[in-house]
Scaffold this active site. Structure first.
Site, mmCIF file in Angstrom:
data_model
loop_
_atom_site.group_PDB
_atom_site.id
_atom_site.type_symbol
_atom_site.label_atom_id
_atom_site.label_comp_id
_atom_site.label_asym_id
_atom_site.label_seq_id
_atom_site.Cartn_x
_atom_site.Cartn_y
_atom_site.Cartn_z
ATOM 1 N N ASP A 48 0.825 -1.215 0.000
ATOM 2 C CA ASP A 48 0.000 0.000 0.000
ATOM 3 C C ASP A 48 0.854 1.258 0.000
ATOM 4 O O ASP A 48 1.998 1.234 0.428
ATOM 5 C CB ASP A 48 -0.859 0.027 1.275
ATOM 6 C CG ASP A 48 -2.205 -0.610 1.059
ATOM 7 O OD1 ASP A 48 -2.505 -0.990 -0.078
ATOM 8 O OD2 ASP A 48 -2.957 -0.720 2.051
ATOM 9 N N LYS B 153 -2.605 4.502 -4.259
ATOM 10 C CA LYS B 153 -3.172 5.589 -5.067
ATOM 11 C C LYS B 153 -2.147 6.609 -5.527
ATOM 12 O O LYS B 153 -2.362 7.324 -6.464
ATOM 13 C CB LYS B 153 -4.148 6.410 -4.228
ATOM 14 C CG LYS B 153 -5.404 5.713 -3.915
ATOM 15 C CD LYS B 153 -6.328 6.690 -3.214
ATOM 16 C CE LYS B 153 -7.220 5.901 -2.330
ATOM 17 N NZ LYS B 153 -7.579 6.305 -1.087
ATOM 18 N N MET C 165 -8.515 9.783 8.286
ATOM 19 C CA MET C 165 -9.043 10.246 6.989
ATOM 20 C C MET C 165 -10.013 11.406 7.157
ATOM 21 O O MET C 165 -11.018 11.491 6.453
ATOM 22 C CB MET C 165 -9.742 9.074 6.256
ATOM 23 C CG MET C 165 -8.777 7.972 5.880
ATOM 24 S SD MET C 165 -9.573 6.495 5.223
ATOM 25 C CE MET C 165 -9.915 5.573 6.715
#
Ligand code: SAH
Length: 257
Positions: free
Chosen positions: A36, A58, A174
Protein backbone atom coordinates in the site's frame (compact mmCIF):
# COMPACT_ATOMS: atom_id res chain seq x y z
CA UNK A 1 4.61 -18.78 6.94
CA UNK A 2 2.97 -21.33 4.63
CA UNK A 3 3.42 -21.25 0.88
CA UNK A 4 0.04 -20.90 -0.74
CA UNK A 5 -1.24 -18.64 2.00
CA UNK A 6 -1.46 -14.89 2.43
CA UNK A 7 -0.19 -12.93 5.41
CA UNK A 8 -1.75 -9.53 5.98
CA UNK A 9 1.04 -7.61 7.65
CA UNK A 10 0.73 -4.33 9.53
CA UNK A 11 3.64 -2.14 8.49
CA UNK A 12 2.96 0.40 11.25
CA UNK A 13 2.76 4.18 10.81
CA UNK A 14 5.96 4.57 8.79
CA UNK A 15 8.99 4.36 11.07
CA UNK A 16 10.50 0.91 10.31
CA UNK A 17 11.61 0.63 13.94
CA UNK A 18 7.95 0.28 14.86
CA UNK A 19 7.61 -2.96 12.88
CA UNK A 20 7.03 -6.08 14.95
CA UNK A 21 9.48 -8.97 14.83
CA UNK A 22 6.70 -11.05 13.30
CA UNK A 23 6.21 -8.49 10.54
CA UNK A 24 9.91 -8.49 9.71
CA UNK A 25 9.96 -12.28 9.63
CA UNK A 26 6.98 -12.39 7.26
CA UNK A 27 8.43 -9.69 4.97
CA UNK A 28 11.74 -11.58 4.81
CA UNK A 29 10.01 -14.81 3.89
CA UNK A 30 7.74 -13.32 1.21
CA UNK A 31 8.21 -14.13 -2.46
CA UNK A 32 5.48 -11.68 -3.50
CA UNK A 33 4.63 -8.42 -1.71
CA UNK A 34 1.61 -6.26 -2.46
CA UNK A 35 2.30 -2.88 -0.93
CA UNK A 36 0.00 0.00 0.00
CA UNK A 37 0.85 3.69 -0.36
CA UNK A 38 1.21 4.44 3.28
CA UNK A 39 3.83 1.79 3.84
CA UNK A 40 7.10 3.57 4.60
CA UNK A 41 9.93 2.97 2.14
CA UNK A 42 12.19 1.88 5.01
CA UNK A 43 9.97 -1.13 5.62
CA UNK A 44 10.74 -2.67 2.23
CA UNK A 45 14.42 -2.96 2.98
CA UNK A 46 13.59 -6.24 4.73
CA UNK A 47 12.21 -7.81 1.55
CA UNK A 48 14.34 -10.34 -0.37
CA UNK A 49 15.99 -8.98 -3.49
CA UNK A 50 14.33 -11.69 -5.49
CA UNK A 51 10.83 -10.89 -4.21
CA UNK A 52 8.26 -9.47 -6.59
CA UNK A 53 7.08 -6.13 -5.16
CA UNK A 54 3.79 -4.74 -6.49
CA UNK A 55 2.76 -1.24 -5.42
CA UNK A 56 -1.00 -1.06 -5.31
CA UNK A 57 -1.59 2.39 -3.81
CA UNK A 58 -3.17 5.59 -5.07
CA UNK A 59 -0.13 7.84 -5.05
CA UNK A 60 2.51 8.05 -7.72
CA UNK A 61 0.15 9.50 -10.30
CA UNK A 62 -2.10 6.51 -10.94
CA UNK A 63 -5.60 6.03 -9.70
CA UNK A 64 -5.80 3.51 -6.90
CA UNK A 65 -5.52 -0.10 -8.04
CA UNK A 66 -9.06 -1.45 -7.94
CA UNK A 67 -9.70 -3.55 -4.88
CA UNK A 68 -10.98 -6.42 -7.04
CA UNK A 69 -7.66 -6.52 -8.90
CA UNK A 70 -5.66 -6.63 -5.66
CA UNK A 71 -7.78 -9.48 -4.35
CA UNK A 72 -7.48 -11.38 -7.64
CA UNK A 73 -3.71 -10.96 -7.73
CA UNK A 74 -3.31 -12.15 -4.13
CA UNK A 75 -5.47 -15.18 -4.83
CA UNK A 76 -3.65 -16.10 -8.06
CA UNK A 77 -0.19 -15.80 -6.48
CA UNK A 78 -1.21 -17.77 -3.40
CA UNK A 79 -2.68 -20.55 -5.56
CA UNK A 80 0.62 -20.73 -7.45
CA UNK A 81 2.28 -21.53 -4.13
CA UNK A 82 3.95 -18.16 -3.60
CA UNK A 83 4.45 -16.79 -0.11
CA UNK A 84 2.29 -13.70 -0.39
CA UNK A 85 2.52 -10.76 1.99
CA UNK A 86 -0.03 -7.99 1.80
CA UNK A 87 1.69 -5.03 3.46
CA UNK A 88 -0.68 -2.45 4.84
CA UNK A 89 -0.04 0.80 6.71
CA UNK A 90 -0.67 0.75 10.44
CA UNK A 91 -2.69 -2.28 11.52
CA UNK A 92 -4.29 -4.40 8.78
CA UNK A 93 -7.60 -4.55 10.64
CA UNK A 94 -8.00 -0.86 11.47
CA UNK A 95 -9.67 0.66 8.40
CA UNK A 96 -7.76 0.08 5.16
CA UNK A 97 -9.90 -2.87 3.97
CA UNK A 98 -7.95 -5.67 5.66
CA UNK A 99 -11.23 -7.21 6.76
CA UNK A 100 -12.60 -7.29 3.21
CA UNK A 101 -9.40 -8.86 1.91
CA UNK A 102 -9.34 -11.56 4.58
CA UNK A 103 -13.00 -12.43 3.87
CA UNK A 104 -12.32 -12.66 0.15
CA UNK A 105 -9.28 -14.91 0.59
CA UNK A 106 -10.99 -17.21 3.08
CA UNK A 107 -13.95 -17.55 0.72
CA UNK A 108 -11.47 -18.85 -1.89
CA UNK A 109 -10.16 -21.40 0.59
CA UNK A 110 -6.86 -19.58 1.05
CA UNK A 111 -5.26 -19.57 4.50
CA UNK A 112 -4.93 -16.07 5.91
CA UNK A 113 -2.70 -14.95 8.73
CA UNK A 114 -2.75 -11.47 10.21
CA UNK A 115 0.17 -9.70 11.86
CA UNK A 116 -0.71 -6.63 13.91
CA UNK A 117 0.91 -3.29 13.33
CA UNK A 118 0.93 -0.08 15.32
CA UNK A 119 -2.04 1.88 14.10
CA UNK A 120 -1.60 5.53 13.05
CA UNK A 121 -3.87 6.82 15.81
CA UNK A 122 -1.60 5.37 18.47
CA UNK A 123 1.50 6.72 16.77
CA UNK A 124 -0.16 10.14 16.52
CA UNK A 125 -1.10 10.47 20.18
CA UNK A 126 2.27 9.15 21.28
CA UNK A 127 3.99 11.64 18.95
CA UNK A 128 2.13 14.37 20.86
CA UNK A 129 3.31 12.89 24.13
CA UNK A 130 -0.24 12.20 25.33
CA UNK A 131 -2.02 8.97 26.17
CA UNK A 132 -5.24 7.94 24.39
CA UNK A 133 -6.77 7.28 27.78
CA UNK A 134 -6.00 8.84 31.13
CA UNK A 135 -7.83 8.16 34.36
CA UNK A 136 -8.42 11.88 34.89
CA UNK A 137 -9.55 12.77 31.35
CA UNK A 138 -10.76 9.86 29.24
CA UNK A 139 -12.05 6.40 30.03
CA UNK A 140 -12.13 5.24 26.45
CA UNK A 141 -11.34 5.92 22.83
CA UNK A 142 -13.33 6.04 19.62
CA UNK A 143 -11.40 5.26 16.44
CA UNK A 144 -13.48 6.62 13.60
CA UNK A 145 -13.10 7.40 9.91
CA UNK A 146 -14.01 10.83 8.55
CA UNK A 147 -14.45 9.29 5.14
CA UNK A 148 -17.61 7.19 4.95
CA UNK A 149 -18.24 4.82 2.07
CA UNK A 150 -21.39 6.55 0.85
CA UNK A 151 -23.72 9.38 1.84
CA UNK A 152 -26.07 6.99 3.59
CA UNK A 153 -23.19 5.54 5.62
CA UNK A 154 -22.02 9.01 6.72
CA UNK A 155 -21.68 9.46 10.45
CA UNK A 156 -23.87 11.70 12.48
CA UNK A 157 -21.09 13.76 14.07
CA UNK A 158 -23.24 15.48 16.73
CA UNK A 159 -24.24 12.05 18.09
CA UNK A 160 -20.63 10.98 18.13
CA UNK A 161 -19.69 14.25 19.83
CA UNK A 162 -22.31 13.58 22.52
CA UNK A 163 -20.65 10.22 23.23
CA UNK A 164 -17.22 11.86 23.29
CA UNK A 165 -18.53 14.46 25.76
CA UNK A 166 -18.98 11.59 28.24
CA UNK A 167 -15.18 11.33 28.44
CA UNK A 168 -13.99 9.53 25.33
CA UNK A 169 -11.05 10.55 23.16
CA UNK A 170 -11.90 10.84 19.47
CA UNK A 171 -9.20 9.62 17.09
CA UNK A 172 -10.26 10.47 13.56
CA UNK A 173 -8.64 8.83 10.52
CA UNK A 174 -9.04 10.25 6.99
CA UNK A 175 -10.64 13.39 8.37
CA UNK A 176 -8.63 16.30 6.98
CA UNK A 177 -10.41 16.56 3.63
CA UNK A 178 -13.80 16.94 5.33
CA UNK A 179 -12.56 18.87 8.36
CA UNK A 180 -15.09 21.72 8.00
CA UNK A 181 -18.14 19.46 8.13
CA UNK A 182 -16.59 17.40 10.85
CA UNK A 183 -15.89 20.47 12.99
CA UNK A 184 -19.45 21.79 12.55
CA UNK A 185 -20.89 18.41 13.50
CA UNK A 186 -18.73 18.01 16.58
CA UNK A 187 -19.61 21.53 17.76
CA UNK A 188 -23.18 20.21 17.97
CA UNK A 189 -22.35 18.53 21.27
CA UNK A 190 -18.81 19.45 22.33
CA UNK A 191 -17.77 22.86 23.70
CA UNK A 192 -15.78 25.14 21.33
CA UNK A 193 -12.81 25.15 23.72
CA UNK A 194 -12.40 21.35 23.52
CA UNK A 195 -8.72 20.68 22.77
CA UNK A 196 -7.82 19.27 19.35
CA UNK A 197 -4.62 18.25 17.58
CA UNK A 198 -3.75 17.26 14.04
CA UNK A 199 -0.72 15.05 13.40
CA UNK A 200 0.52 14.54 9.88
CA UNK A 201 2.90 11.69 8.99
CA UNK A 202 3.24 10.50 12.56
CA UNK A 203 6.48 8.65 13.34
CA UNK A 204 8.23 9.80 10.14
CA UNK A 205 10.99 12.42 9.92
CA UNK A 206 8.51 14.70 8.08
CA UNK A 207 6.08 14.54 11.00
CA UNK A 208 4.23 17.82 11.69
CA UNK A 209 1.47 18.69 14.06
CA UNK A 210 -0.67 21.54 15.30
CA UNK A 211 -2.66 21.98 18.48
CA UNK A 212 -5.70 24.17 19.09
CA UNK A 213 -9.36 24.13 19.99
CA UNK A 214 -12.40 22.66 18.27
CA UNK A 215 -13.62 26.16 17.37
CA UNK A 216 -10.48 26.65 15.28
CA UNK A 217 -9.98 23.12 13.91
CA UNK A 218 -10.57 23.76 10.20
CA UNK A 219 -8.49 26.95 10.36
CA UNK A 220 -5.69 25.01 12.03
CA UNK A 221 -5.57 22.51 9.17
CA UNK A 222 -5.60 25.12 6.41
CA UNK A 223 -3.48 27.65 8.31
CA UNK A 224 -0.71 25.13 8.95
CA UNK A 225 -1.09 23.55 5.51
CA UNK A 226 -1.72 20.11 7.02
CA UNK A 227 -2.89 17.33 4.75
CA UNK A 228 -3.24 13.58 4.35
CA UNK A 229 -2.08 11.30 5.88
CA UNK A 230 -3.12 12.84 9.16
CA UNK A 231 -4.93 11.97 12.37
CA UNK A 232 -7.22 14.39 14.17
CA UNK A 233 -7.40 13.94 17.94
CA UNK A 234 -10.19 15.53 19.98
CA UNK A 235 -10.52 15.45 23.74
CA UNK A 236 -9.34 16.39 27.17
CA UNK A 237 -6.29 14.11 27.08
CA UNK A 238 -4.75 16.95 25.04
CA UNK A 239 -5.24 19.44 27.88
CA UNK A 240 -1.98 21.02 28.95
CA UNK A 241 -0.29 19.89 25.77
CA UNK A 242 1.32 23.29 25.31
CA UNK A 243 3.47 22.35 28.31
CA UNK A 244 4.55 19.06 26.77
CA UNK A 245 7.82 18.90 24.95
CA UNK A 246 9.16 16.00 22.99
CA UNK A 247 12.84 15.81 22.16
CA UNK A 248 13.63 15.62 18.49
CA UNK A 249 10.14 16.39 17.25
CA UNK A 250 9.38 19.70 15.55
CA UNK A 251 6.61 21.28 17.63
CA UNK A 252 4.19 23.51 15.72
CA UNK A 253 1.72 24.65 18.29
CA UNK A 254 -1.32 26.70 17.66
CA UNK A 255 -3.17 27.89 20.69
CA UNK A 256 -3.84 25.16 23.22
CA UNK A 257 -7.05 25.30 25.21
N1 SAH B 1 -4.64 0.66 8.68
C1 SAH B 1 -4.16 2.00 8.92
C2 SAH B 1 -5.20 3.05 8.52
C3 SAH B 1 -5.51 3.08 7.04
S1 SAH B 1 -6.59 4.38 6.61
C4 SAH B 1 -3.73 2.15 10.37
O1 SAH B 1 -4.04 1.27 11.19
O2 SAH B 1 -3.09 3.15 10.69
C5 SAH B 1 -5.46 5.65 6.11
C6 SAH B 1 -5.45 6.79 7.11
O3 SAH B 1 -4.64 6.46 8.23
C7 SAH B 1 -4.89 8.09 6.61
O4 SAH B 1 -5.81 8.82 5.84
C8 SAH B 1 -4.56 8.79 7.90
O5 SAH B 1 -5.73 9.30 8.52
C9 SAH B 1 -4.06 7.64 8.74
N2 SAH B 1 -2.58 7.49 8.71
C10 SAH B 1 -1.88 6.47 8.21
N3 SAH B 1 -0.57 6.65 8.43
C11 SAH B 1 -0.44 7.82 9.10
C12 SAH B 1 0.65 8.54 9.66
N4 SAH B 1 1.90 8.10 9.57
N5 SAH B 1 0.38 9.70 10.31
C13 SAH B 1 -0.87 10.16 10.42
N6 SAH B 1 -1.93 9.53 9.92
C14 SAH B 1 -1.73 8.36 9.28
Amino acid sequence: MNPGGVTLVGAGPGDPELLTLKAIRAIRAATVLLVDDLVGAGVLRYARRSARVVHVGKRGGCASTPQAFIEKLMTAEALKGERVVRLKGGDPFVFGRGGEEAEHLRAQGIAVEVVNGITAGLAATTALGVPMTHRDHAHGVILVTGHARGEEAALHWPTLAAAAAQGLTLVIYMGVSSVGALQQGLLGALPPHTPVAVVQQASLPQQRHAVGTLAGLAGLVTGQGLGSPAIIVVGDVLRGLHHASLAGQPMQHGRAA
